[in-house]
Design a protein around this motif. Sequence first.
Motif, short mmCIF file in Angstrom:
data_model
loop_
_atom_site.label_atom_id
_atom_site.label_comp_id
_atom_site.label_asym_id
_atom_site.label_seq_id
_atom_site.Cartn_x
_atom_site.Cartn_y
_atom_site.Cartn_z
N TRP A 144 0.83 -1.21 0.00
CA TRP A 144 0.00 0.00 0.00
C TRP A 144 0.87 1.26 0.00
CZ3 TRP A 144 -0.99 -3.90 3.73
CH2 TRP A 144 -0.33 -3.73 4.96
N TYR A 353 -8.19 -3.18 5.90
CA TYR A 353 -7.73 -2.44 4.73
C TYR A 353 -8.77 -1.41 4.33
CZ TYR A 353 -4.39 -6.29 4.10
OH TYR A 353 -3.40 -7.22 4.27
N GLY A 354 -8.29 -0.21 3.97
CA GLY A 354 -9.18 0.83 3.46
C GLY A 354 -9.96 1.50 4.58
N LYS A 356 -11.12 4.86 6.87
CA LYS A 356 -10.34 5.89 7.56
C LYS A 356 -9.50 5.27 8.67
CE LYS A 356 -12.63 10.03 6.31
NZ LYS A 356 -12.98 9.52 5.00
N MET A 357 -8.24 5.71 8.74
CA MET A 357 -7.36 5.21 9.81
C MET A 357 -7.81 5.71 11.17
SD MET A 357 -3.46 5.54 8.60
CE MET A 357 -3.13 5.09 6.90
N ARG A 360 -6.82 9.52 12.59
CA ARG A 360 -6.29 10.27 11.46
C ARG A 360 -6.40 11.78 11.69
NH1 ARG A 360 -7.94 12.35 7.18
NH2 ARG A 360 -7.08 11.06 5.53
N VAL A 372 -0.97 9.55 4.71
CA VAL A 372 -2.05 8.76 5.30
C VAL A 372 -3.17 8.54 4.27
CG1 VAL A 372 -3.93 8.90 7.01
CG2 VAL A 372 -1.54 9.24 7.72
N GLN A 373 -3.49 9.61 3.55
CA GLN A 373 -4.53 9.52 2.53
C GLN A 373 -4.14 8.54 1.41
OE1 GLN A 373 -5.47 13.49 1.52
NE2 GLN A 373 -7.32 12.95 0.40
N GLU A 376 -4.46 4.99 2.79
CA GLU A 376 -5.87 4.57 2.89
C GLU A 376 -6.40 4.14 1.53
OE1 GLU A 376 -7.36 7.42 6.62
OE2 GLU A 376 -7.51 8.16 4.56
N GLU A 380 -7.10 0.13 0.19
CA GLU A 380 -8.44 -0.24 -0.29
C GLU A 380 -8.36 -0.91 -1.68
OE1 GLU A 380 -11.17 -0.64 0.97
OE2 GLU A 380 -12.84 -0.18 -0.37
N ARG A 394 -14.52 -2.52 10.30
CA ARG A 394 -14.76 -1.35 9.44
C ARG A 394 -16.26 -1.27 9.11
NH1 ARG A 394 -12.51 -0.74 3.30
NH2 ARG A 394 -14.03 0.83 2.68
#
Length: 404
Positions: A144, A353-354, A356-357, A360, A372-373, A376, A380, A394
């Motif tokens: 990622w 996975y994917g 929002k962290m 954040r 970070v973006q 993410e 995903e 999630r």
Amino acid sequence: MQAAQDNNEGQTVTLTSQCLCKAHTFTASVPASSLPIDASCCHCTSCRHSTGAMHSMDIDWPGPTDDIYKSDLRRFDFTSKVKILFCGTCGTPMFFECRYEGPDGPVATGVFSGTLANTAHPNLIHITDHIFVGDTVDGGASMWLRHPNADGTPAKRWTAGKGTSPELPADWSSSAPPSSPPQGPIEVPIWCKCRGVNFVLRPDFSSLPKDAALPFFVDPESKKLLTSFDACDSCRLAFGADIVNWTFALLQHIHFADSPSSDPETKKFPQTAAELKKAVSAAPPGEDRDPRLGTLALYESSPGAQRYFCGRCSASVFYGCDSRQDMVDVAVGVLEGPGGGAARAEEVLAWSYGGKMTWRQDVVGGWREGLVQAVEGEAEEFRVGRGLPVNFRRKIKEANERKG
Ligand SMILES: [Zn+2]
Ligand SMILES: [Zn+2]
Ligand SMILES: [Zn+2]
């Protein structure tokens, strides 16, 4: 937001490297025209097990180094040519001291990017390379971070050293779905680079009655353990890494590495957060303290929050807190994948996975927000490309957000 003032002047940007307990702070000024600064990520087994993160990321330290080498930062011999300098109080790995031409040769100083203040300069860092991706077996976190830069430039991935090992093709990925958990009891070794921390995780939910509630971090279908992406400031400082991945474990499933799980005579690993805190804090070291706790050290980053790290090599290991007595968070970088050492250990971990962290909000407005973006988004894509379902936590989180 260190650089707001610098930006107004338009001349220089100040980089600040600080440890979690704030005992150590170093600054460097760089011309704004020299940005972005090139960074590379190392995914080698040693970097993962000496930080607790999925990789290290460093840049050449552009500031004075006298204060760094005169400071009381603790040193760990990472290799014969490289030392890690870390804070002995809070465990933050801060610098690499590299003497590639022998002890009397020139010194190169790298700073762990996770210690850098989240300066409001969007193009502070440019990730050029991922090295030692081969060590991860499954691609680890490089999956990622293939397009981590704001300008869309990809980062190159190398099997081992940059330019001295095969470069992985851009479309190289481990597209296979995660393997199913091995039959029989699962053993997940937990160890730091110096082996002063040497435990084992044996997650076992099969003995629970059929209708018993599972801990929040256990996937009800696969029984795998939730694994999070975390952008919190305290975590990045503790690990020296910009993004941290945690999984979770019941303390009753953690054992000293050489202790059989079934022997009732053997004193068990501490069973509650309070017991763990007491056992690790026991002073003086070597007397009341169980020697099997090894080099495990403790820093209370806020009241009721315990961060455990290796006092010899700096690896982050556990996070415990007073309000969750039966469990700890476990740093994924110190785990060894049970089915052949794969860094993501997907046989036992259910990666979120994917989406929002966690935390954040800590990166908003600073240079890390772009990173970070990007992660993410690419995590995903990685999930979708492999046909994996949305992670169970999630789903819950996003359903709650929709309800408002
Ligand atoms: Zn510190
Ligand atoms: Zn490395
Ligand atoms: Zn260690």
